[in-house]
Design an enzyme around this catalytic site. Structure first.
Site, PDB file in Angstrom:
ATOM      1  N   LYS A 131       0.833  -1.199   0.000  1.00 19.34           N
ATOM      2  CA  LYS A 131       0.000   0.000   0.000  1.00 19.34           C
ATOM      3  C   LYS A 131       0.870   1.253   0.000  1.00 19.34           C
ATOM      4  CE  LYS A 131      -4.016   1.837   2.581  1.00 19.34           C
ATOM      5  NZ  LYS A 131      -4.851   1.627   3.789  1.00 19.34           N
ATOM      6  N   SER A 206      -9.536   1.160   3.022  1.00 25.74           N
ATOM      7  CA  SER A 206      -8.703   2.015   2.199  1.00 25.74           C
ATOM      8  C   SER A 206      -7.590   1.275   1.468  1.00 25.74           C
ATOM      9  CB  SER A 206      -8.084   3.121   3.069  1.00 25.74           C
ATOM     10  OG  SER A 206      -7.245   2.576   4.077  1.00 25.74           O
ATOM     11  N   SER A 230     -10.053  -1.499   6.805  1.00 29.24           N
ATOM     12  CA  SER A 230      -9.336  -1.214   5.561  1.00 29.24           C
ATOM     13  C   SER A 230      -8.505  -2.364   5.015  1.00 29.24           C
ATOM     14  CB  SER A 230      -8.440   0.010   5.741  1.00 29.24           C
ATOM     15  OG  SER A 230      -9.220   1.168   5.889  1.00 29.24           O
TER      16      SER A 230
END
Length: 553
Positions: A131, A206, A230
């Site tokens: 990420k 996310s 997330s």
């Protein structure tokens, strides 16, 4: 400069990093209205049969293949890079490729193996997607904000250091939403990421780029972060695995996010996996065995325990969180799970959710104790547009920053709630809770508004695993008794709140919107029982799903 000019820098980094030799021309890609692209790698002509086989393997199987000499690190990373490039063309999941450095590292590992006959470590040659807001040395880190597009990182995040020493290779960085507080994945820098099972649906957030990466098998393992779901929502939305550890077990040093320093609700970093729960355990073992608390001193110095799998535990099935009833595919999956668990001799009881609305009231206020002034100021610096789901998330905050007494009172309420919930599980004798990971299957893009099937476990700080149950649970025939056209049933069913009405309207308007969406379920354990939670999830998965689809060398 305009925000568009600044944002273009992120697009340029991405464009320049794309390995052009593996890009397919547009006329060889599925047309934009093709929703499900999950099988496209097989017909794309980009990957050989051997490369397709490699990218279907778990991290555990890949390491075994390299240890036996049947696979090389270079051919593994090239196979996953090819698949990742294809995945990006279809899903827009990447923020930057690192092909040259990844291949160079793979060659170093192959040379080491050739020279010594040994692996560098337990993740030798395993490609891992990362990420974007997890800092990477000599790379920019924007965390989804245009204001940070130029920020250069001086050193790798601690978790990357731990994994790299074990032989992991980082080949691609992945997308995240503006504010890092969406269950969708869209920002003003690199755009919107979509779901490989239905490109009109969200890949989650996310860590949405990671969800797409796992779902399309662009890597066997990925790294995400989780403060309200997330990691788990992307895993559930994309037919993958995800683990939210107890806070202060995995290192967060070097992860960039606005609001760093608030400690009322901590985000965590953890793994996603494309193929197996075994890989989640492998990831955790590698990270914790590196003793990261010797560097990040706020971590608890608890080694990763080796826990055997057994069926001697009690499962509490939570059908409903008391606020929003899950959509029919989720309820159907829970019903099937209960039947199979009971048939396997595992004790199952119904779990009544304990004050989940109260838990949401606490955590939603603690997400932005400064009334989101920090985040809003970052957006205002460049006047980039505030996206709809960012506005939605910011609305959870109080109109004014919390006072110190208000913050203290919420912290007390949080701790009391944790103690009460833990005591209730002990009293009833429930070891794990099996429950939805989201109110339904993957949300339509822009519609993911209800988080509390995951966020409640953040405020409680319970470890939680998501595993896939079905790769296609969103068909209209699975809609149950409250689908489109069944107006008599709909009229008799009264929503308990405006929130429940809103979430069910998304289903009633047309269940066909969710066609092809996978179904995932969530296993929740007790505080600091991370190892037991993963071990129990393995048993639950094997009983509920069998071992079909496991790819082993």
């Amino acid at each position: 400069m305009s925000w568009q000019t600044e944002a273009l820098k992120a697009k340029t980094i991405l464009h320049n990093s794309l390995p052009k030799q593996w890009l397919l021309p547009e006329d060889r890609l599925p047309p934009p209205d093709t929703k499900n692209v999950i099988d496209f790698p097989k017909i794309s002509g980009l990957l050989s049969d051997r490369e397709l086989s490699i990218t279907d393997m778990s991290a555990t199987a890949l390491v075994a293949g390299m240890e036996s000499g049947r696979l090389s690190a270079e051919e593994v990373v090239v196979a996953f890079l090819k698949r990742a490039v294809l995945g990006h063309q279809l899903l827009n999941f990447a923020t930057e490729f690192m092909a040259e450095t990844a291949i160079a590292r793979a060659r170093e590992l192959d040379e080491y193996y050739k020279r010594t006959g040994k692996l560098v470590g337990p993740l030798h040659g395993v490609p891992i997607s990362v990420k974007e807001h997890i800092g990477m040395k000599n790379h920019t880190c924007n965390a989804g904000y245009v204001a940070w597009v130029n920020d250069m990182v001086q050193d790798d995040a601690l978790i990357l250091q731990c994994l790299s020493k074990a032989g992991a290779i980082f080949h691609v960085r992945t997308n995240q939403p503006q504010s890092l507080m969406h269950l969708c994945c869209s920002n003003n820098l690199t755009g919107t990421t979509t779901n490989p099972y239905n490109r009109t649906l969200s890949p989650g957030g996310s860590s949405g780029g990671e969800g797409a990466s796992m779902g399309f098998k662009c890597a066997p393992l990925g790294i995400g972060t989780d403060i309200g779901g997330s990691i788990r929502a992307p895993a559930a939305f994309c037919n993958a695995y995800g683990f939210r550890p107890t806070m202060r077990r995995n290192p967060c040093l070097g992860i960039k996010a606005p609001g760093s320093g608030q400690e009322a609700i901590l985000g965590v970093v953890g793994p996603l996996a494309a193929n197996s729960l075994e890989d989640l355990d492998l990831f955790q073992r590698v990270v914790i065995d590196s003793e990261p608390w010797d560097v990040e001193t706020s971590l608890v110095p608890i080694p990763w325990r080796r826990v055997s799998q057994h069926k001697g535990f009690t499962v509490g099935i939570m059908w409903d969180d008391g606020v929003v009833r899950p959509h029919p595919p989720i309820t159907k999956a829970l019903e099937t799970a209960k039947s199979k668990l009971q048939s396997a001799g595992i004790k199952v009881v119904d779990w009544e959710p304990y004050r989940h609305a109260h838990g949401w009231d606490i955590i939603s206020k603690l997400y932005f104790p400064d009334s989101a002034i920090t985040q809003k100021s970052l957006i205002a610096q460049t006047t980039e547009p505030t996206l709809p789901l960012t506005t939605w998330a910011f609305a959870y905050s109080s109109p004014d920053p919390l006072t110190i007494p208000e913050s203290w009172a919420l912290n007390v309420a949080r701790d009391e709630y944790r103690d009460e919930y833990h005591a209730l599980m002990k009293k009833i004798g429930v070891d794990i809770i099996l429950c939805p990971a989201y109110v339904g299957v993957a949300a339509v893009l822009g519609e993911a508004q209800y988080w509390n099937y995951t966020a409640v476990w953040n405020v409680l700080d319970f470890p939680a695993v998501v595993f896939p149950v079905s790769s296609s649970g969103g068909h209209a025939e699975d809609r149950g008794g409250l689908g489109k056209g069944e107006k008599d049933e709909e009229s008799r069913w009264k929503a308990r709140s405006e929130v429940e009405e809103r979430e069910w309207r998304k289903w009633w308007v047309d269940p066909g919107r969710f066609e092809g969406a996978p179904v995932g379920l969530q296993v929740v354990g007790r505080h600091f029982r991370d190892e037991e939670t993963i071990a129990a999830a393995k048993v639950v998965e094997e009983v509920v799903c069998g071992l079909e689809g496991r790819v082993r060398l």
